[in-house]
Design a protein around this motif. Structure first.
Motif, mmCIF file in Angstrom:
data_model
loop_
_atom_site.group_PDB
_atom_site.id
_atom_site.type_symbol
_atom_site.label_atom_id
_atom_site.label_comp_id
_atom_site.label_asym_id
_atom_site.label_seq_id
_atom_site.Cartn_x
_atom_site.Cartn_y
_atom_site.Cartn_z
ATOM 1 N N ALA A 1 -16.758 17.300 22.774
ATOM 2 C CA ALA A 1 -18.077 17.793 23.178
ATOM 3 C C ALA A 1 -18.462 17.223 24.541
ATOM 4 N N LYS A 2 -18.179 15.929 24.749
ATOM 5 C CA LYS A 2 -18.487 15.316 26.042
ATOM 6 C C LYS A 2 -17.656 15.954 27.156
ATOM 7 N N ALA A 3 -16.380 16.212 26.863
ATOM 8 C CA ALA A 3 -15.517 16.855 27.858
ATOM 9 C C ALA A 3 -16.035 18.259 28.187
ATOM 10 N N ALA A 4 -16.460 18.971 27.150
ATOM 11 C CA ALA A 4 -17.000 20.324 27.367
ATOM 12 C C ALA A 4 -18.280 20.258 28.201
ATOM 13 N N GLU A 5 -19.107 19.248 27.947
ATOM 14 C CA GLU A 5 -20.339 19.093 28.726
ATOM 15 C C GLU A 5 -20.013 18.794 30.188
ATOM 16 N N ALA A 6 -18.986 17.970 30.427
ATOM 17 C CA ALA A 6 -18.590 17.652 31.793
ATOM 18 C C ALA A 6 -18.086 18.904 32.506
ATOM 19 N N VAL A 7 -17.264 19.705 31.801
ATOM 20 C CA VAL A 7 -16.763 20.949 32.392
ATOM 21 C C VAL A 7 -17.921 21.899 32.670
ATOM 22 N N LEU A 8 -18.866 21.965 31.748
ATOM 23 C CA LEU A 8 -20.027 22.832 31.918
ATOM 24 C C LEU A 8 -20.836 22.413 33.137
ATOM 25 N N ALA A 9 -21.019 21.099 33.327
ATOM 26 C CA ALA A 9 -21.762 20.611 34.491
ATOM 27 C C ALA A 9 -21.034 20.978 35.779
ATOM 28 N N SER A 10 -19.702 20.842 35.779
ATOM 29 C CA SER A 10 -18.905 21.202 36.957
ATOM 30 C C SER A 10 -19.024 22.696 37.260
ATOM 31 N N LYS A 11 -18.930 23.511 36.203
ATOM 32 C CA LYS A 11 -19.052 24.963 36.392
ATOM 33 C C LYS A 11 -20.444 25.324 36.922
ATOM 34 N N GLN A 12 -21.453 24.602 36.440
ATOM 35 C CA GLN A 12 -22.816 24.881 36.896
ATOM 36 C C GLN A 12 -22.960 24.555 38.378
ATOM 37 N N GLN A 13 -22.315 23.475 38.841
ATOM 38 C CA GLN A 13 -22.356 23.135 40.254
ATOM 39 C C GLN A 13 -21.689 24.221 41.086
ATOM 40 N N VAL A 14 -20.534 24.717 40.609
ATOM 41 C CA VAL A 14 -19.845 25.797 41.323
ATOM 42 C C VAL A 14 -20.725 27.038 41.377
ATOM 43 N N LEU A 15 -21.368 27.337 40.257
ATOM 44 C CA LEU A 15 -22.248 28.505 40.180
ATOM 45 C C LEU A 15 -23.406 28.375 41.155
ATOM 46 N N GLU A 16 -24.033 27.206 41.188
ATOM 47 C CA GLU A 16 -25.158 26.981 42.104
ATOM 48 C C GLU A 16 -24.701 27.085 43.554
ATOM 49 N N GLN A 17 -23.497 26.551 43.864
ATOM 50 C CA GLN A 17 -22.966 26.632 45.222
ATOM 51 C C GLN A 17 -22.733 28.085 45.624
ATOM 52 N N LEU A 18 -22.153 28.869 44.722
ATOM 53 C CA LEU A 18 -21.906 30.284 45.008
ATOM 54 C C LEU A 18 -23.220 31.047 45.199
ATOM 55 N N THR B 1 -17.943 28.857 28.862
ATOM 56 C CA THR B 1 -17.872 27.391 28.748
ATOM 57 C C THR B 1 -19.082 26.848 28.006
ATOM 58 N N LYS B 2 -20.242 27.458 28.244
ATOM 59 C CA LYS B 2 -21.456 27.017 27.560
ATOM 60 C C LYS B 2 -21.345 27.245 26.057
ATOM 61 N N LYS B 3 -20.765 28.417 25.672
ATOM 62 C CA LYS B 3 -20.577 28.695 24.246
ATOM 63 C C LYS B 3 -19.605 27.697 23.627
ATOM 64 N N ALA B 4 -18.494 27.419 24.384
ATOM 65 C CA ALA B 4 -17.505 26.468 23.865
ATOM 66 C C ALA B 4 -18.109 25.081 23.718
ATOM 67 N N ALA B 5 -18.928 24.681 24.716
ATOM 68 C CA ALA B 5 -19.572 23.369 24.641
ATOM 69 C C ALA B 5 -20.545 23.320 23.469
ATOM 70 N N TYR B 6 -21.253 24.423 23.234
ATOM 71 C CA TYR B 6 -22.197 24.464 22.123
ATOM 72 C C TYR B 6 -21.467 24.350 20.790
ATOM 73 N N ARG B 7 -20.325 25.074 20.691
ATOM 74 C CA ARG B 7 -19.549 24.973 19.444
ATOM 75 C C ARG B 7 -19.007 23.560 19.243
ATOM 76 N N ALA B 8 -18.567 22.946 20.346
ATOM 77 C CA ALA B 8 -18.042 21.575 20.243
ATOM 78 C C ALA B 8 -19.146 20.609 19.817
ATOM 79 N N MET B 9 -20.353 20.774 20.373
ATOM 80 C CA MET B 9 -21.468 19.899 19.997
ATOM 81 C C MET B 9 -21.869 20.119 18.535
ATOM 82 N N CYS B 10 -21.826 21.398 18.126
ATOM 83 C CA CYS B 10 -22.151 21.687 16.717
ATOM 84 C C CYS B 10 -21.119 21.044 15.791
ATOM 85 N N ALA B 11 -19.837 21.121 16.186
ATOM 86 C CA ALA B 11 -18.790 20.510 15.364
ATOM 87 C C ALA B 11 -18.963 18.998 15.302
ATOM 88 N N ALA B 12 -19.333 18.404 16.446
ATOM 89 C CA ALA B 12 -19.541 16.951 16.467
ATOM 90 C C ALA B 12 -20.725 16.562 15.588
#
Length: 199
Positions: free
Chosen positions: A61-78, A176-187
């Motif tokens: 879940a933490k790894a998914a959150e980190a990836v989500l944060a990175s993707k969000q930065q890329v999205l904001e930059q674009l 990625t947000k859905k995957a992170a949400y599923r990972a957090m739910c599993a945790a």
């Protein structure tokens, strides 16, 4: 003496029976203890496995959150780049419009100079100079308009590329947000199971 001899076998039978009963009772106790130990061992192993899975789920879940944060930065930059590119397109459109207006004015001036050349024979030299100047201005304006049109086309292509990248980044971000949400739910579910088991 015969009576004593007759009593001994009976006593031996009682003692043997008592010894057998003691062994059976001891075996039963040992079996019960072994069963209790086995139940406790299974519970400890189960708790340890659940804890390991919960840790793994939390790490994922933490790894998914980190990836989500990175993707969000890329999205904001674009998104920022798209806004900047759109501003450049607007500026180029304004400059192109201005260049077109100047080209029209220069063309009218050139036509007027040609008419003056026909009408003003006495001022032929001056009219030719005006005509040459108007032609130079018209050529310069047309060249400028061509350059602006080229820049506008490049900027529009850039916007198209950025918009596609933005769309892809948004889709990737949503996945990625859905995957992170599923990972957090599993945790969370794993933690709840551990807490429930501990209770």
């Amino acid at each position: 003496m015969d009576d004593v001899a007759q009593e001994r076998p009976g006593c031996m039978k009682i003692k043997a029976k008592s010894r057998t009963t003691g062994i059976a009772m001891k075996a039963a106790q040992e079996a019960k203890q072994a069963n209790d130990d086995m139940v406790n061992a299974v519970k400890v192993a189960s708790d340890r496995i659940k804890l390991e899975y919960a840790d793994k789920a939390s790490t994922a879940a933490k790894a998914a959150e980190a990836v989500l944060a990175s993707k969000q930065q890329v999205l904001e930059q674009l998104e920022m780049e798209v806004r900047e590119a759109e501003i450049i397109v607007q500026e180029e459109l304004l400059e192109l419009s201005s260049a077109e207006a100047n080209s029209q004015l220069a063309l009218k001036a050139h036509q007027q100079a040609q008419e003056e050349t026909k009408l003003l024979i006495s001022g032929l030299k001056l009219a030719k100079e005006n005509c040459a100047s108007a032609e130079q201005v018209s050529t310069a304006c047309q060249q400028s308009m061509a350059v602006k049109a080229s820049l506008l086309e490049a900027a529009q292509k850039r916007v198209g590329v950025l918009l596609r990248q933005l769309s892809e980044a948004r889709n990737d971000y949503a996945k990625t947000k859905k995957a992170a949400y599923r990972a957090m739910c599993a945790a969370n579910e794993a933690k709840q199971r551990i807490n429930h088991t501990k209770r």
